[in-house]
Design a protein around this motif. Structure first.
Motif, PDB file in Angstrom:
ATOM      1  N   SER A 155       0.834  -1.288   0.100  1.00 44.48           N
ATOM      2  CA  SER A 155       0.083   0.063  -0.091  1.00 44.48           C
ATOM      3  C   SER A 155       0.842   1.231   0.013  1.00 44.48           C
ATOM      4  N   GLN A 188       1.810   1.637  -3.521  1.00 38.58           N
ATOM      5  CA  GLN A 188       0.684   1.924  -4.480  1.00 38.58           C
ATOM      6  C   GLN A 188       0.580   3.545  -4.113  1.00 38.58           C
ATOM      7  N   ASN A 189       1.005   4.109  -2.971  1.00 42.08           N
ATOM      8  CA  ASN A 189       0.875   5.611  -2.849  1.00 42.08           C
ATOM      9  C   ASN A 189       2.015   6.142  -3.030  1.00 42.08           C
TER      10      ASN A 189
END
Ligand code: FDP
Length: 280
Positions: free
Chosen positions: A179, A182-183
């Protein structure tokens, strides 16, 4: 404390010269945690022992490379926990390595730390010392460490340094690391704790993690020589250090060579770790 800081600087200059000059051959021995010792590990340990054992303020030396603590003098005030050459397996590929120091008083719990420091041996030799503030020094050609300034972490960074073998990560840990990517986080992991944590500190933030995994449930990194000193430095720089459940500096080891899962970072990334680990 001044004589201890001078000894750190002296040992750093000698280790830096030794790394440049000595081959990295194995000694044929393993240390207390089972790592194969290199000649450079042993020489760096000897240098630090020589630099510290004459100091009146030193009570005990606890080295990652020694099975037992070395008692120096009853009247000494401080216990020095140190990793003489962290990441030494990276020397033969010419990546950066480091020395780590924790200066403890009255015990080797996180709360007993009075000062922590590390040295990075890279293209340049740099020293970071945390007491109330986190000071950043560089070794000049004149053989003196010059103060560059103070290091402070921002609230949020951009770097992600995920340690351990992915195959053995818990699923929720993989989701946390993914995550972040993904950021927009960028991977920065050399496999040397000192340069990897130094990079995050110098660039203002991010996350370094070495979790509990199925192959090393208690983590790989050692509390007294590695994890506590960096936890102290990150907190003093305005960041946090946790083991996935709580604050690292609240831990009390039962043995000098105990390990712990660990997460070091700026506040935002640590809040993400806490959210993920609370649910699992
Ligand atoms: P090394 O084994 O090369 O000494 O202290 C242990 C350490 O290096 C750290 O410097 C580093 O962050 C970590 O191990 C790397 O471990 P992984 O290869 O398992 O990620």
């Amino acid at each position: 404390m001044e004589e201890i800081l001078s000894a750190i600087k002296e040992s750093a200059k000698r280790i830096c010269a030794t790394i440049k000059d000595v081959d990295v051959g194995k000694t044929g021995h393993t240390n207390a945690t089972g790592d194969t010792q290199l000649k450079l590990d042993v020489l760096s340990d000897q240098i630090i022992e020589e630099c510290f054992s004459s100091l009146q303020s030193v009570k005990t030396l606890i080295s990652e490379e020694k099975d037992e603590a070395l008692h120096v003098r009853d009247s000494g005030r401080y216990i020095i926990g140190y990793d003489p050459l962290d990441g030494s397996s990276l020397v033969d590929v010419n990546l950066s390595v480091g020395s780590i120091f924790g200066i403890y008083e009255d015990g080797i719990g996180g709360a007993n730390l009075k000062c922590a420091a590390y040295v990075v041996y890279g293209p340049r030799t740099e020293l970071v010392i945390a007491q109330e503030n986190v000071e950043h020094y560089r070794l000049g050609n004149d053989g003196e460490f010059k103060l560059l300034g103070q290091l402070k972490l921002g609230q949020k960074g951009k770097l992600n340094a995920p340690g351990g073998t992915q195959q053995h990560w818990p699923k929720f840990h993989k989701e946390l690391i993914d995550s972040l990517f993904q950021n927009g986080y960028r991977l920065r992991y050399s496999g040397g704790m000192v340069p990897d944590l130094h990079q995050i500190l110098c660039k203002g933030g991010g996350l370094f993690s070495y979790p509990s995994t199925t192959d090393v449930p208690k983590g790989k990194l050692r509390l007294v020589f590695e994890v506590f000193p960096f936890a102290f430095i990150y907190e003093k720089a305005g960041g946090q250090a946790i083991d996935g459940r709580g604050r690292i500096l609240d831990l009390i080891p039962t043995h000098p060579h105990d390990t712990s899962p660990c997460f070091f970072g700026s506040n935002y990334e640590i809040s993400q770790v806490i959210k993920t680990y609370e649910r699992n």
